[in-house]
Design a protein around this motif. Structure first.
Motif, PDB file in Angstrom:
ATOM      1  N   ILE A  24     -51.331  28.353  28.566  1.00 29.66           N
ATOM      2  CA  ILE A  24     -51.924  27.329  29.429  1.00 29.66           C
ATOM      3  C   ILE A  24     -52.125  26.014  28.668  1.00 29.66           C
ATOM      4  O   ILE A  24     -52.577  25.994  27.534  1.00 29.66           O
ATOM      5  N   ASP A  25     -51.789  24.907  29.351  1.00 35.11           N
ATOM      6  CA  ASP A  25     -51.928  23.590  28.743  1.00 35.11           C
ATOM      7  C   ASP A  25     -53.096  22.812  29.358  1.00 35.11           C
ATOM      8  O   ASP A  25     -53.856  23.352  30.169  1.00 35.11           O
ATOM      9  N   LEU A  26     -53.219  21.568  29.003  1.00 41.21           N
ATOM     10  CA  LEU A  26     -54.299  20.710  29.461  1.00 41.21           C
ATOM     11  C   LEU A  26     -54.344  20.591  30.981  1.00 41.21           C
ATOM     12  O   LEU A  26     -55.412  20.403  31.567  1.00 41.21           O
ATOM     13  N   MET A  27     -53.213  20.729  31.631  1.00 41.52           N
ATOM     14  CA  MET A  27     -53.133  20.603  33.080  1.00 41.52           C
ATOM     15  C   MET A  27     -53.602  21.876  33.793  1.00 41.52           C
ATOM     16  O   MET A  27     -53.643  21.925  35.016  1.00 41.52           O
ATOM     17  N   GLY A  28     -53.898  22.920  33.032  1.00 49.38           N
ATOM     18  CA  GLY A  28     -54.397  24.160  33.618  1.00 49.38           C
ATOM     19  C   GLY A  28     -53.307  25.077  34.135  1.00 49.38           C
ATOM     20  O   GLY A  28     -53.590  26.011  34.881  1.00 49.38           O
ATOM     21  N   HIS A  29     -52.078  24.800  33.743  1.00 49.05           N
ATOM     22  CA  HIS A  29     -50.974  25.683  34.135  1.00 49.05           C
ATOM     23  C   HIS A  29     -50.102  25.980  32.917  1.00 49.05           C
ATOM     24  O   HIS A  29     -50.343  25.452  31.831  1.00 49.05           O
ATOM     25  N   THR A  30     -49.113  26.828  33.109  1.00 49.66           N
ATOM     26  CA  THR A  30     -48.237  27.196  32.005  1.00 49.66           C
ATOM     27  C   THR A  30     -47.473  25.970  31.521  1.00 49.66           C
ATOM     28  O   THR A  30     -46.837  25.270  32.312  1.00 49.66           O
ATOM     29  N   ASN A  31     -47.527  25.744  30.225  1.00 52.09           N
ATOM     30  CA  ASN A  31     -46.801  24.630  29.627  1.00 52.09           C
ATOM     31  C   ASN A  31     -45.297  24.853  29.760  1.00 52.09           C
ATOM     32  O   ASN A  31     -44.816  25.979  29.608  1.00 52.09           O
ATOM     33  N   ASN A  32     -44.571  23.772  30.018  1.00 50.64           N
ATOM     34  CA  ASN A  32     -43.126  23.875  30.245  1.00 50.64           C
ATOM     35  C   ASN A  32     -42.377  24.540  29.097  1.00 50.64           C
ATOM     36  O   ASN A  32     -41.429  25.292  29.320  1.00 50.64           O
ATOM     37  N   VAL A  33     -42.802  24.290  27.874  1.00 49.55           N
ATOM     38  CA  VAL A  33     -42.094  24.860  26.738  1.00 49.55           C
ATOM     39  C   VAL A  33     -42.233  26.386  26.688  1.00 49.55           C
ATOM     40  O   VAL A  33     -41.363  27.076  26.150  1.00 49.55           O
ATOM     41  N   VAL A  34     -43.285  26.926  27.280  1.00 49.50           N
ATOM     42  CA  VAL A  34     -43.482  28.377  27.314  1.00 49.50           C
ATOM     43  C   VAL A  34     -42.342  29.051  28.088  1.00 49.50           C
ATOM     44  O   VAL A  34     -41.918  30.149  27.737  1.00 49.50           O
ATOM     45  N   TYR A  35     -41.828  28.380  29.109  1.00 50.15           N
ATOM     46  CA  TYR A  35     -40.727  28.952  29.883  1.00 50.15           C
ATOM     47  C   TYR A  35     -39.500  29.198  29.000  1.00 50.15           C
ATOM     48  O   TYR A  35     -38.768  30.168  29.214  1.00 50.15           O
ATOM     49  N   LEU A  36     -39.276  28.343  28.022  1.00 52.49           N
ATOM     50  CA  LEU A  36     -38.154  28.560  27.094  1.00 52.49           C
ATOM     51  C   LEU A  36     -38.350  29.850  26.307  1.00 52.49           C
ATOM     52  O   LEU A  36     -37.394  30.606  26.097  1.00 52.49           O
ATOM     53  N   LYS A  37     -39.576  30.099  25.889  1.00 48.00           N
ATOM     54  CA  LYS A  37     -39.872  31.349  25.179  1.00 48.00           C
ATOM     55  C   LYS A  37     -39.625  32.540  26.103  1.00 48.00           C
ATOM     56  O   LYS A  37     -39.072  33.556  25.686  1.00 48.00           O
ATOM     57  N   TRP A  38     -40.027  32.402  27.362  1.00 47.65           N
ATOM     58  CA  TRP A  38     -39.809  33.493  28.316  1.00 47.65           C
ATOM     59  C   TRP A  38     -38.321  33.724  28.567  1.00 47.65           C
ATOM     60  O   TRP A  38     -37.894  34.874  28.712  1.00 47.65           O
ATOM     61  N   LEU A  39     -37.530  32.646  28.599  1.00 48.47           N
ATOM     62  CA  LEU A  39     -36.073  32.811  28.733  1.00 48.47           C
ATOM     63  C   LEU A  39     -35.545  33.662  27.582  1.00 48.47           C
ATOM     64  O   LEU A  39     -34.762  34.589  27.787  1.00 48.47           O
ATOM     65  N   GLU A  40     -35.988  33.319  26.390  1.00 51.18           N
ATOM     66  CA  GLU A  40     -35.541  34.053  25.211  1.00 51.18           C
ATOM     67  C   GLU A  40     -36.014  35.508  25.262  1.00 51.18           C
ATOM     68  O   GLU A  40     -35.239  36.432  24.964  1.00 51.18           O
ATOM     69  N   ASP A  41     -37.261  35.722  25.669  1.00 50.28           N
ATOM     70  CA  ASP A  41     -37.805  37.081  25.725  1.00 50.28           C
ATOM     71  C   ASP A  41     -37.019  37.973  26.683  1.00 50.28           C
ATOM     72  O   ASP A  41     -36.664  39.102  26.332  1.00 50.28           O
ATOM     73  N   VAL A  42     -36.759  37.488  27.889  1.00 47.76           N
ATOM     74  CA  VAL A  42     -36.067  38.327  28.867  1.00 47.76           C
ATOM     75  C   VAL A  42     -34.590  38.486  28.501  1.00 47.76           C
ATOM     76  O   VAL A  42     -34.014  39.556  28.696  1.00 47.76           O
ATOM     77  N   ALA A  43     -33.975  37.454  27.930  1.00 50.09           N
ATOM     78  CA  ALA A  43     -32.572  37.570  27.504  1.00 50.09           C
ATOM     79  C   ALA A  43     -32.436  38.604  26.391  1.00 50.09           C
ATOM     80  O   ALA A  43     -31.533  39.454  26.423  1.00 50.09           O
TER      81      ALA A  43
END
Length: 148
Positions: A24-43
């Motif tokens: 979670i980032d300052l905006m109170g939602h998942t930070n965009n860069v976290v999605y890149l980590k999730w791409l890597e995790d599921v791949a």
């Protein structure tokens, strides 16, 4: 209550995930860069399930690296939400592997993210683009999404 997702393609490989405080980032939602980590995790999870994990990459002296990402953020995800991360191999040839991704919120089945990644095969020691080892092709080609 969970809603059944409507997948972009049949038979996804899925990885369940709960959004935790580290996402979670300052905006109170998942930070965009976290999605890149999730791409890597599921791949990686999918590749390991197919029989090619980091140990096999090291043994073969080859791996795949990102050439291009295409990322579309559709809805915010928030602390404590359960997601299903899905991936499909959409193409493979002697140099490249292509994946599609779709992330769905479990509670309502809403698609929150879509992505596409183009990977190229490299020689790990030299870092240069190389032909895929035969084992890569034998493993990944049968998993390529079949045309509808």
């Amino acid at each position: 209550m969970s809603a059944a997702p409507t997948w972009d393609h049949p038979d996804p490989f899925t990885l369940p995930l709960r959004v935790d405080a580290s996402c979670i980032d300052l905006m109170g939602h998942t930070n965009n860069v976290v999605y890149l980590k999730w791409l890597e995790d599921v791949a990686w999870a999918h590749s390991v399930a197919l029989g090619l994990g980091p140990a096999q990459y090291a043994e073969l002296g080859h791996g795949v690296v990102v050439r291009q990402h295409e990322l579309t953020y559709l809805q915010a995800t928030r602390l404590g939400e359960d997601l299903l991360l899905a991936t499909w191999i959409t193409g493979v040839d002697k140099l490249s592997l292509h994946r599609a991704f779709q992330f769905v919120r479990a509670a309502d089945g809403a698609t929150v993210f879509r992505g596409r990644t183009h990977y190229v095969c490299v020689d790990i020691e030299q870092g240069r683009v190389r032909r895929m080892p035969e084992r890569f092709l034998q493993t990944y080609a049968p998993a390529v999404l079949k045309p509808a």
